[in-house]
Design a protein around this motif. Structure first.
Motif, PDB file in Angstrom:
ATOM      1  N   ILE A 104     -33.370   9.481 -39.822  1.00 40.49           N
ATOM      2  CA  ILE A 104     -34.353   9.228 -41.200  1.00 40.49           C
ATOM      3  C   ILE A 104     -33.466   9.749 -42.497  1.00 40.49           C
ATOM      4  O   ILE A 104     -33.039  10.759 -42.208  1.00 40.49           O
ATOM      5  N   SER A 105     -33.749   9.170 -43.199  1.00 41.78           N
ATOM      6  CA  SER A 105     -33.015   9.258 -44.809  1.00 41.78           C
ATOM      7  C   SER A 105     -34.156   9.604 -45.613  1.00 41.78           C
ATOM      8  O   SER A 105     -35.225   8.848 -46.041  1.00 41.78           O
ATOM      9  N   LYS A 106     -34.289  10.767 -46.292  1.00 39.28           N
ATOM     10  CA  LYS A 106     -35.543  11.261 -47.223  1.00 39.28           C
ATOM     11  C   LYS A 106     -35.444  10.569 -48.650  1.00 39.28           C
ATOM     12  O   LYS A 106     -36.032  10.631 -49.704  1.00 39.28           O
ATOM     13  N   TYR A 107     -34.172   9.870 -48.746  1.00 34.88           N
ATOM     14  CA  TYR A 107     -34.093   9.158 -50.039  1.00 34.88           C
ATOM     15  C   TYR A 107     -34.377   7.930 -50.068  1.00 34.88           C
ATOM     16  O   TYR A 107     -34.079   6.846 -51.161  1.00 34.88           O
ATOM     17  N   ILE A 108     -34.818   6.969 -49.129  1.00 36.28           N
ATOM     18  CA  ILE A 108     -35.403   5.796 -48.735  1.00 36.28           C
ATOM     19  C   ILE A 108     -37.101   6.128 -48.939  1.00 36.28           C
ATOM     20  O   ILE A 108     -37.535   6.563 -47.988  1.00 36.28           O
ATOM     21  N   LYS A 109     -37.750   5.771 -50.200  1.00 36.98           N
ATOM     22  CA  LYS A 109     -39.128   5.787 -50.009  1.00 36.98           C
ATOM     23  C   LYS A 109     -39.885   4.661 -49.792  1.00 36.98           C
ATOM     24  O   LYS A 109     -39.647   3.633 -50.424  1.00 36.98           O
ATOM     25  N   ALA A 156     -39.297  -0.802 -51.511  1.00 35.81           N
ATOM     26  CA  ALA A 156     -38.825   0.420 -51.307  1.00 35.81           C
ATOM     27  C   ALA A 156     -37.997   1.060 -52.345  1.00 35.81           C
ATOM     28  O   ALA A 156     -37.317   0.307 -52.986  1.00 35.81           O
ATOM     29  N   VAL A 157     -38.127   2.283 -52.629  1.00 28.77           N
ATOM     30  CA  VAL A 157     -37.570   2.837 -53.851  1.00 28.77           C
ATOM     31  C   VAL A 157     -36.333   3.683 -53.427  1.00 28.77           C
ATOM     32  O   VAL A 157     -36.751   4.712 -52.356  1.00 28.77           O
ATOM     33  N   ILE A 158     -35.007   3.556 -53.586  1.00 30.66           N
ATOM     34  CA  ILE A 158     -34.108   4.271 -52.996  1.00 30.66           C
ATOM     35  C   ILE A 158     -33.437   5.281 -54.048  1.00 30.66           C
ATOM     36  O   ILE A 158     -33.364   4.883 -55.376  1.00 30.66           O
ATOM     37  N   ASP A 160     -30.599   0.968 -44.141  1.00 34.25           N
ATOM     38  CA  ASP A 160     -29.282   1.070 -44.853  1.00 34.25           C
ATOM     39  C   ASP A 160     -28.035   0.673 -43.968  1.00 34.25           C
ATOM     40  O   ASP A 160     -27.746   1.733 -43.060  1.00 34.25           O
ATOM     41  N   LYS A 161     -27.663  -0.299 -43.724  1.00 27.71           N
ATOM     42  CA  LYS A 161     -26.624  -0.770 -42.830  1.00 27.71           C
ATOM     43  C   LYS A 161     -25.242   0.092 -42.978  1.00 27.71           C
ATOM     44  O   LYS A 161     -24.758   0.696 -41.974  1.00 27.71           O
ATOM     45  N   GLY A 162     -24.699   0.397 -44.073  1.00 29.18           N
ATOM     46  CA  GLY A 162     -23.638   1.145 -44.468  1.00 29.18           C
ATOM     47  C   GLY A 162     -23.928   2.590 -44.092  1.00 29.18           C
ATOM     48  O   GLY A 162     -22.870   3.274 -43.728  1.00 29.18           O
ATOM     49  N   LYS A 163     -24.903   2.994 -44.350  1.00 26.04           N
ATOM     50  CA  LYS A 163     -25.163   4.370 -44.101  1.00 26.04           C
ATOM     51  C   LYS A 163     -25.711   4.781 -42.551  1.00 26.04           C
ATOM     52  O   LYS A 163     -25.595   5.940 -42.291  1.00 26.04           O
ATOM     53  N   ASN A 164     -26.107   3.753 -42.112  1.00 26.56           N
ATOM     54  CA  ASN A 164     -26.664   3.848 -40.847  1.00 26.56           C
ATOM     55  C   ASN A 164     -27.927   4.754 -40.759  1.00 26.56           C
ATOM     56  O   ASN A 164     -28.170   5.736 -39.916  1.00 26.56           O
ATOM     57  N   ALA A 179     -32.354   5.338 -42.098  1.00 27.56           N
ATOM     58  CA  ALA A 179     -33.720   4.509 -42.208  1.00 27.56           C
ATOM     59  C   ALA A 179     -34.742   5.217 -42.951  1.00 27.56           C
ATOM     60  O   ALA A 179     -34.603   6.425 -43.048  1.00 27.56           O
ATOM     61  N   SER A 180     -35.659   4.572 -43.591  1.00 29.83           N
ATOM     62  CA  SER A 180     -36.752   5.019 -44.041  1.00 29.83           C
ATOM     63  C   SER A 180     -37.805   5.654 -42.766  1.00 29.83           C
ATOM     64  O   SER A 180     -37.530   5.474 -41.578  1.00 29.83           O
TER      65      SER A 180
END
Length: 667
Positions: free
Chosen positions: A23-28, A42-44, A116-120, A122-123
């Protein structure tokens, strides 16, 4: 649901997805989800200033590098390319650079996450389903049950985590409270029991019920199907939506605050020292009711008359509604016969909040609201005459914007246009004023059309102060009124997007990635508020923190929200955050109380209130629409450890109720 548990006695079966991404906290995202037909963005974010400025996130910018994946199978169901907000500018209110990922065309119900495919990464997961907010509304409304005063909270309704004994019902408390101006005179003792705690304290304020009850009742009137009769309170199943039963609990107390002989009203109930004990039943201090005030009397005229109109349609409360109307007229007559506005009714000898209307405009706004609802209830021309003669003199009509913090007055003004017999010029003036109002330059279409808010929930800078979340709700309500009253039909979709943008902000699309409702982790929010400023759920108690204490606060409380001006009474900020942050980042998930230094207190940020809760419910309930996509939850289980009531709804509206460890069952 995103995580489905079926618990029957000792049998527990869990279905847990394997291979879930980081989980990425940067994908809202809205952690509860989105209605099928709604806009979905979604807001990144990449932080630039504020407490997280040292952090970095560079999202994948290539074509179709962002996906929506099924939360169970992890299969891609949609792909697209993110777009930079305002050509890479830093959003001042948040201190973030932002990108938008629009997946509005995905309308198939299910549980998903942004990937996010490049970063692997998710929200958090979210649902797409037209029933996605039903449980959220339920728990937001159940907040009022936990706020009930003079009621033992039993496990069957409160859940074992939030039980408590009978509170404020000992000698010299609410059932026989002293008068604040004569604290030893037993002849003046009065029963002022019932009602709700106002906020994080245990006091009860008549005037603060004006906006609260008007918002709850108008929310019900504008979308009655959103409110159910099976939300697990003592009155559930009585044929009346539970939110109206809660309203009646408050009305019963307000009737005790009224002088039944002349319609005057006492102002508030509380204690004469600061602080309190946890849980509420542990507080044995004497309680006092405060002297009469015209602000309280005009409040009763307004809320009794509106309540009468709504409750008269239910056989259970029809005679009660008739009585309410006569009580409303009595209070109106009292106010008209006396000096209408008296400032400084509350001398603050009884703590805490200042319970009178400190501005004349607040009083005259309440008087206008009362005249409208009395006219609607009675068709008596005296009330219409008052309204016609005075509507131009109060906010929001007499200022350059329909502000988001007087929703009860705005709703009453607009309601006038629906009532048969309304004066044509008055009706047209109100609707024209609402249509052309300068507020659109601060909250609405120009800001929205200009993409001026990276988090898609536009408020002017000055709105970020004490209770900013309440202002988000008010702005959402005003936007929904544009649709409801068909003010500007060509822009209805944009007004809905604005209202839902404010809702999504409260549900996680904000710099903290927090759902600003307490302890909702079991109801769809992976990252919700853990601590609130509340005497019951206080720092150091077993209700302190949803993650680290035994119980955490009860679910569903809306907190006040980010406040860059949180320091009060001349203090200097020492805690950052919230101090020294961009407006949206002026938040901290904490609940410490006053400890001799105002700047250490969290109440101007994390305290809930019955009025802000009502605005949130008004906005949320009116966004909930007639379902056309998805299916309702086939099983709703609070969990035996939380609530022994198991309710199995179905689309026909019938339900099977099983009470485990209780004495009854039903069908």
């Amino acid at each position: 649901m995103k995580i489905f548990h079926l618990l029957v006695l000792t049998l527990s079966i869990s279905f847990i997805a394997e291979g879930a991404p980081t989980i990425s906290k940067y994908i809202k995202v809205d952690q509860f989800g989105y209605r099928c037909s709604s806009s979905k963005v979604a807001v990144i974010v990449d932080p630039q200033t504020g407490y997280n400025a040292a952090e970095n996130f560079s999202p994948s910018l290539g074509v179709n590098q962002y996906e929506i994946r099924n939360a169970s199978t992890h299969q891609t169901v949609y792909s697209g390319t993110i777009t930079s907000w305002n050509a890479g500018a830093t959003h001042t209110q948040s201190g973030d650079k932002c990108w938008w990922f629009d997946f509005s065309t995905l309308t198939v119900s299910g549980s998903y996450y942004v990937f996010d495919k490049g970063k692997n990464v998710a929200s958090y997961t979210f649902d797409i389903n037209d029933y996605v907010y039903d449980d959220v509304l339920k728990h937001a409304c159940r907040m009022y049950y936990y706020q009930r005063c003079n009621l033992a909270k039993t496990a069957i309704y409160a859940g074992v985590k939030w039980t408590d004994g009978l509170d404020f019902s000992d000698v010299n408390q609410d059932t026989d409270a002293f008068a604040a101006w004569d604290k030893t005179n037993v002849a003046l003792k009065r029963d002022v029991s019932g009602g709700w705690y106002d906020a994080g304290d245990y006091d009860k304020y008549v005037t603060f019920t004006l906006e609260t009850l008007c918002n709850l009742l108008e929310a019900y009137r504008k979308n009655p199907t959103a409110f159910k009769d099976n939300w697990g309170i003592p009155e559930s199943g009585n044929g009346v939506p539970d939110i109206l039963d809660e309203v009646k609990w408050e009305l019963d107390w307000l009737l005790k605050m009224q002088d039944s002989l002349d319609g005057s009203s006492y102002l508030k109930v509380g204690v004469d020292v600061w602080g309190s004990d946890s849980p509420p039943s542990a507080d044995k201090r004497s309680r006092y009711y405060v002297q009469k005030c015209n602000s309280a009397a005009i409040t009763l005229a307004a809320v009794f008359s509106l309540s009468s109109t709504v409750l008269k349609d239910f056989a259970l409360y029809s005679s009660y509604a008739t009585s309410l109307l006569s009580k409303a007229q009595l209070s109106w007559t009292y106010v008209q016969a006396n000096s209408t506005y008296v400032s400084n009714c509350d001398d603050q000898s009884i703590k805490a909040g200042d319970a009178d209307f400190n501005a004349a405009d607040d009083f005259y706004g309440a008087e206008l609201v009362a005249s409208l609802y009395l006219w609607e209830a009675t068709a008596d021309p005296q009330y219409k005459t008052y309204f016609d003669n005075n509507y131009t003199t109060v906010k929001p009509y007499n200022i350059t914007y329909w502000e988001a913090n007087r929703t009860h007055v705005a709703e009453a003004m607009l309601r006038y246009s629906e009532i048969a017999g309304a004066t044509a010029t008055v009706k047209n003036n109100i609707l024209t004023n609402f249509t052309t109002d300068y507020a659109q330059n601060q909250f609405y279409l120009p800001v929205w059309n200009g993409n001026q808010d990276a988090y898609r929930s536009p408020l002017p800078d000055w709105s970020y102060t004490w209770s900013s979340n309440n202002t988000h709700c008010g702005a959402g309500i005003i936007s929904l009124d544009k649709i409801y009253y068909n003010i500007d039909p060509s822009n209805n979709q944009k007004y809905l997007d604005i209202a839902e943008g404010h809702l999504h902000y409260l549900h996680g699309v904000n710099p903290q990635g927090l759902v600003y409702l307490s302890n909702m982790k079991n109801y769809g929010a992976e990252n919700s508020i853990n601590e609130i400023y509340h005497y019951w759920f206080a720092d150091g108690t077993i209700w302190d923190n949803a993650k680290t204490s035994a119980n955490g606060p009860a679910p569903g409380y809306l907190v006040g929200g980010p406040n860059p001006n949180y320091v009060t009474d001349g203090g200097s900020a020492t805690i950052s955050p919230p101090a020294g942050q961009p407006a949206m980042k002026s938040y901290k998930d904490w609940n410490t109380g006053w400890n001799g230094s105002y700047q250490e207190a969290s109440y101007t940020i994390t305290e809930p209130g019955i009025y802000g809760q009502a605005r949130y419910i008004n906005m949320l309930a009116r966004i909930i629409s007639t379902p056309s996509c998805g299916t309702p939850l086939t099983t709703t289980i609070e969990g035996i450890e939380e609530n022994p009531i198991l309710v199995f709804p179905n689309p026909s509206g019938n339900e099977l109720k099983i009470i485990i460890n209780g004495s009854t069952g039903g069908d």
